[in-house]
Design a protein around this motif. Structure first.
Motif, PDB file in Angstrom:
ATOM      1  N   VAL A   1       4.855  12.286   2.623  1.00 31.89           N
ATOM      2  CA  VAL A   1       3.777  11.720   1.854  1.00 31.89           C
ATOM      3  C   VAL A   1       4.128  11.401   0.639  1.00 31.89           C
TER       4      VAL A   1
ATOM      5  N   SER B   1      -5.951   7.968   7.120  1.00 31.71           N
ATOM      6  CA  SER B   1      -4.613   8.181   6.765  1.00 31.71           C
ATOM      7  C   SER B   1      -4.429   8.786   5.185  1.00 31.71           C
ATOM      8  N   THR B   2      -3.295   9.106   4.962  1.00 29.16           N
ATOM      9  CA  THR B   2      -3.139   9.816   3.504  1.00 29.16           C
ATOM     10  C   THR B   2      -3.558   8.410   2.532  1.00 29.16           C
ATOM     11  N   LYS B   3      -4.190   8.777   1.512  1.00 25.58           N
ATOM     12  CA  LYS B   3      -4.847   7.854   0.545  1.00 25.58           C
ATOM     13  C   LYS B   3      -3.619   7.216  -0.089  1.00 25.58           C
ATOM     14  N   ARG B   4      -3.454   5.777   0.063  1.00 25.55           N
ATOM     15  CA  ARG B   4      -2.805   4.895  -0.545  1.00 25.55           C
ATOM     16  C   ARG B   4      -3.046   4.220  -1.907  1.00 25.55           C
TER      17      ARG B   4
ATOM     18  N   HIS C   1       5.450   5.387   8.837  1.00 23.60           N
ATOM     19  CA  HIS C   1       4.715   6.827   8.637  1.00 23.60           C
ATOM     20  C   HIS C   1       4.176   7.177   9.783  1.00 23.60           C
TER      21      HIS C   1
ATOM     22  N   LEU D   1       0.742  -1.160   0.099  1.00 22.76           N
ATOM     23  CA  LEU D   1      -0.001   0.101  -0.214  1.00 22.76           C
ATOM     24  C   LEU D   1       0.981   1.217   0.106  1.00 22.76           C
ATOM     25  N   SER D   2       1.058   1.962  -1.016  1.00 23.15           N
ATOM     26  CA  SER D   2       2.076   2.915  -1.585  1.00 23.15           C
ATOM     27  C   SER D   2       1.498   4.402  -1.117  1.00 23.15           C
ATOM     28  N   LEU D   3       2.501   5.165  -0.680  1.00 22.68           N
ATOM     29  CA  LEU D   3       1.890   6.620  -0.639  1.00 22.68           C
ATOM     30  C   LEU D   3       2.391   7.127  -1.792  1.00 22.68           C
ATOM     31  N   SER D   4       3.550   6.765  -2.437  1.00 20.47           N
ATOM     32  CA  SER D   4       3.837   7.295  -3.890  1.00 20.47           C
ATOM     33  C   SER D   4       3.109   6.866  -5.206  1.00 20.47           C
TER      34      SER D   4
ATOM     35  N   HIS E   1      11.838   7.328   1.874  1.00 19.02           N
ATOM     36  CA  HIS E   1      10.946   7.825   3.166  1.00 19.02           C
ATOM     37  C   HIS E   1      12.098   7.834   4.411  1.00 19.02           C
TER      38      HIS E   1
ATOM     39  N   ASP F   1       7.948   6.428  -0.481  1.00 17.19           N
ATOM     40  CA  ASP F   1       7.893   5.099   0.108  1.00 17.19           C
ATOM     41  C   ASP F   1       9.449   4.813   0.838  1.00 17.19           C
TER      42      ASP F   1
END
Length: 415
Positions: free
Chosen positions: A96, A298-301, A358, A74-77, A103, A99
């Motif tokens: 954010v 959380s921030t969308k992944r 994170h 599940l990646s933020l980038s 990161h 990854d």
């Protein structure tokens, strides 16, 4: 990848789009726990449409949310790595957008500067800021109510940041404007936002240059020392890291203070207990963070490959929202989650600060600020009542970051 464009307001939606539920609209902002409880208990991994018109998968049970935070698939980038050779202003790329391992190499520069012990060294100045702001609020209100967000929460969170960043008194007023603009862009023009990014970028780089020449005991100095010792980052990445710490530490704390006070206004017994025994406030802070949070997700992944939660497989390329607020009220993790219990033994397992790589780097400062703010408010006034019914408070922002527009309270005191 999930690249579906936003659906313009008023545009007719294709039949396929109409099949997805849309639970995250305006009503959600005021009562997220109610909406999320229904999803968690009936369809714990649910595909919905966001207010922007995009499909996303909601993951709502605590066990699954915790697993999702720790799952590198599940990646933020979205699988993209920002090019470190491209010149960028501070905030154009932040943590954010990365990854691991990118990161990790950037975040580790901030870790030594933000430990609980480092933050505790600033406690006396943060307490002084709280007392001065409450003095001013008392003096200004006369016999009337206090609008707690503008009179206390916002200036207190900003002054606390200025203390840990060691911002000179003469520079604080000029810095507040761009910070406030970027924290809440409502009504701001594109020029306002671009100008604010420029000003934050200039402030951070100027501060970096000054601390490099004359180090202090502040966050910037300690990040620069770590950078000098460890390397592994460009100047732009360090500038963005510092700008993110400054900005992320502002509005989230403002809203957490407001939401904590709302919780205490709705639970007079807990309010009285903490006022009578303020030594219990530090522990109660975790329960208040569990109870309500500015960030329900959380921030969308993005799922880099198929990911299974229970009986549901989220396909590769899908947007995924890990529901912090739903997990914080999951009865499988927290017994009787609808009770505000300042002595809850599981309160520290809340996910408001995230989990894993994170996890919020500023969590120690946020806990310190909440402890000082709530102690100041409760000790200052021997009774605190809402000046308007709590169900009439105005909530703004969006499903990823809720904002309490105003919190008028009627204090009686001093204690």
């Amino acid at each position: 990848m999930d690249t579906e464009p936003a659906v313009p307001a008023g545009a007719p939606a294709p039949v396929a789009r109409q099949r997805l539920p849309e639970p995250l609209g305006a009503d959600f902002l005021a009562r997220p726990a109610e909406t999320l409880a229904g999803i968690r208990e009936t369809c714990p991994v649910a595909r919905v449409r966001t207010p922007a018109g995009r499909p996303a998968w909601l993951v709502t049970r605590a066990e699954d949310v915790r697993a999702g935070f720790l799952d590198p698939r599940l990646s933020l980038s979205g699988g993209r790595v920002p090019d470190p050779t491209v010149r960028r202003r501070a905030l154009e790329v932040s943590l954010v957008n990365y990854d691991a391992p990118e990161h990790t190499r950037i975040r580790r520069l901030a870790t030594p500067a933000l430990t609980p012990a480092r933050m505790a060294a600033h406690r006396e100045r943060i307490e002084r800021a709280a007392a001065e702001l409450l003095d001013a609020a008392d003096a200004a209100r006369g016999a009337g109510p206090v609008e707690l967000m503008d009179a206390f929460a916002r200036p207190f969170a900003f002054r606390s940041l200025c203390e840990v960043f060691d911002v000179p008194e003469g520079e604080r007023a000029a810095l507040y404007e761009p910070v406030a603009c970027l924290a809440d862009k409502t009504g701001r023009t594109a020029a306002d936002i671009e100008g604010s990014v420029d000003r934050i970028d200039a402030f951070v780089r100027d501060t970096m240059a000054r601390r490099a020449a004359v180090p202090g005991d502040d966050v910037v100095s300690r990040v620069l020392v770590a950078w000098q010792e460890q390397g592994g980052a460009t100047e732009d990445e360090v500038a963005s890291l510092l700008a993110m710490l400054l900005l992320a530490g502002f509005d989230s704390t403002v809203q957490a203070i407001g939401m904590s006070v709302v919780a205490l206004l709705g639970h007079r017994d807990v309010q009285n207990t903490l006022r009578e025994e303020p030594a219990r406030i530090p522990r109660a802070v975790d329960e208040l963070l569990r109870w309500d949070t500015p960030g329900p997700f959380s921030t969308k992944r993005v799922a880099l490959e198929d990911v299974r939660f229970g009986d549901t497989v989220i396909p590769a390329g899908s947007g995924v929202l890990l529901s912090v607020a739903a997990a914080n009220h999951d009865p499988r993790c927290h017994a009787d989650p609808g009770t505000l219990d300042p002595d809850r033994s599981t309160a520290s397992r809340h996910l408001t600060f995230g989990l894993g790589p994170h996890y919020c780097p500023g969590s120690a400062l946020a806990r310190l600020e909440l402890t000082v703010a709530l102690t100041g408010v409760l000790v200052r006034w021997h009774r605190l009542e809402p000046a308007v019914p709590l169900d009439e408070l105005t909530w703004t922002g969006g499903y990823l970051h809720r904002r309490l527009a105003a919190l008028p309270v009627r204090p009686c005191g001093p204690a």
